[in-house]
Design a protein around this motif. Structure first.
Motif, PDB file in Angstrom:
ATOM      1  N   VAL A 255      -9.988  -1.777   6.934  1.00 43.46           N
ATOM      2  CA  VAL A 255      -8.996  -1.303   5.970  1.00 43.46           C
ATOM      3  C   VAL A 255      -7.863  -0.581   6.683  1.00 43.46           C
ATOM      4  O   VAL A 255      -7.979  -0.171   7.833  1.00 43.46           O
ATOM      5  CB  VAL A 255      -9.635  -0.333   4.945  1.00 43.46           C
ATOM      6  CG1 VAL A 255     -10.768  -1.002   4.183  1.00 43.46           C
ATOM      7  CG2 VAL A 255     -10.118   0.946   5.624  1.00 43.46           C
TER       8      VAL A 255
ATOM      9  N   PHE B 150     -16.025   2.014   5.664  1.00 43.47           N
ATOM     10  CA  PHE B 150     -14.680   1.521   5.907  1.00 43.47           C
ATOM     11  C   PHE B 150     -14.259   1.889   7.333  1.00 43.47           C
ATOM     12  O   PHE B 150     -14.464   3.034   7.766  1.00 43.47           O
ATOM     13  CB  PHE B 150     -13.687   2.117   4.912  1.00 43.47           C
ATOM     14  CG  PHE B 150     -13.719   1.465   3.551  1.00 43.47           C
ATOM     15  CD1 PHE B 150     -14.601   0.427   3.273  1.00 43.47           C
ATOM     16  CD2 PHE B 150     -12.862   1.897   2.544  1.00 43.47           C
ATOM     17  CE1 PHE B 150     -14.638  -0.172   2.020  1.00 43.47           C
ATOM     18  CE2 PHE B 150     -12.881   1.305   1.292  1.00 43.47           C
ATOM     19  CZ  PHE B 150     -13.770   0.264   1.028  1.00 43.47           C
TER      20      PHE B 150
ATOM     21  N   MET C  10      -6.394   2.343   0.887  1.00 46.73           N
ATOM     22  CA  MET C  10      -7.722   1.766   0.739  1.00 46.73           C
ATOM     23  C   MET C  10      -7.834   0.960  -0.550  1.00 46.73           C
ATOM     24  O   MET C  10      -7.252   1.332  -1.582  1.00 46.73           O
ATOM     25  CB  MET C  10      -8.777   2.866   0.782  1.00 46.73           C
ATOM     26  CG  MET C  10      -8.930   3.482   2.169  1.00 46.73           C
ATOM     27  SD  MET C  10     -10.261   4.689   2.305  1.00 46.73           S
ATOM     28  CE  MET C  10      -9.514   6.105   1.499  1.00 46.73           C
TER      29      MET C  10
END
Length: 248
Positions: free
Chosen positions: A84, A63, A89
């Motif tokens: 993100v 991420f 998240m």
């Protein structure tokens, strides 16, 4: 200001970045231990350190913050990377067993909010490995590398941040004693710098690396009742005067 993902990728493609990846990766992978059958996420720009993990873990995610940008990872097969908001998240509670934060905490506006979100997505007993620039190190003072950007930390500051967000630090290490200089002599002697710095516990390492476990309880501050402490108002009955003899 956050680094762009193209700057990060260019650094790790350079000779100095290759040395940094090798030295930091050695510490990170020791702390991660066996990840066989586990779900692992790297947050920030952790892809240089996720290669060995991807082949052993049940699932590996990369991420990257929206302010930084994202690259496709891995280079072949199905992509496991995503752009993100690191404080929101797209994962359910207790979805991960291990989280690796690199180029993350020092680059966000609210490190506490980021760690609170990591706490949410970790399983009970899940482990977090964090690498952040050492405020006393040379790497934090030279913005030619990614570790020279953002907010560096002392060990006590990092430990306090972890405890405030309900993580218990279990293991500490320092790495990147080699000076952040693109010179053939410096790069060839990087391992020697690392051995001397680690052996003597020198204070100018480039990075702090800490492993922490998720606490399963929230401390509660017990306060005495203010009214009891200051004294509450009490009504006391007044005595009735005795009647006077002969009065009507």
């Amino acid at each position: 200001m956050s680094l762009d993902v193209t700057d990060l990728r260019a650094f790790y493609a350079s000779p100095l970045g290759t040395v940094a990846q090798r030295l930091v990766g050695r510490t990170v992978h020791r702390m991660l231990g066996s990840v066989s059958g586990l779900r692992v996420m790297g947050l920030g720009y952790a892809v240089p350190y996720l290669g060995p993990v991807r082949h052993a873990a049940e699932r590996t995610l990369a991420f990257m913050p929206a302010t930084q940008g994202v690259v496709n990872w891995p280079g072949s097969g199905r992509s496991a990377s995503a752009l993100v908001d690191p404080t929101m998240m797209p994962l359910p509670d207790a979805a991960l067993d291990r989280v690796l934060l690199i180029h993350a905490i020092e680059a966000v506006e609210s490190p506490a909010e980021l760690l609170q979100e990591v706490w949410r997505v970790l399983t009970p007993g899940g482990r977090l490995i964090v690498a952040v620039p050492n405020r006393r190190g040379l790497w934090a003072r030279r913005d030619a590398t990614p570790f020279g950007h953002g907010q560096p930390y002392s060990r006590s500051q990092l430990g306090r941040l972890m405890r405030e967000t309900l993580f218990s630090p279990e293991d500490w290490a320092e790495t990147l004693y080699v000076p952040p200089v693109e010179g053939w002599l410096t790069l060839r002697t990087a391992s020697a710098w690392e051995r001397v710095g680690t052996g003597l516990s020198l204070p100018f390492a480039g990075l702090h690396v800490v492993e922490a476990t998720k606490q399963l309880y929230r401390p509660v501050t017990v306060q005495a009742r203010r009214a009891a402490r200051l004294g509450a108002r009490v009504l006391v009955p007044a005595p009735v005067p005795a009647p006077v003899p002969g009065s009507a």
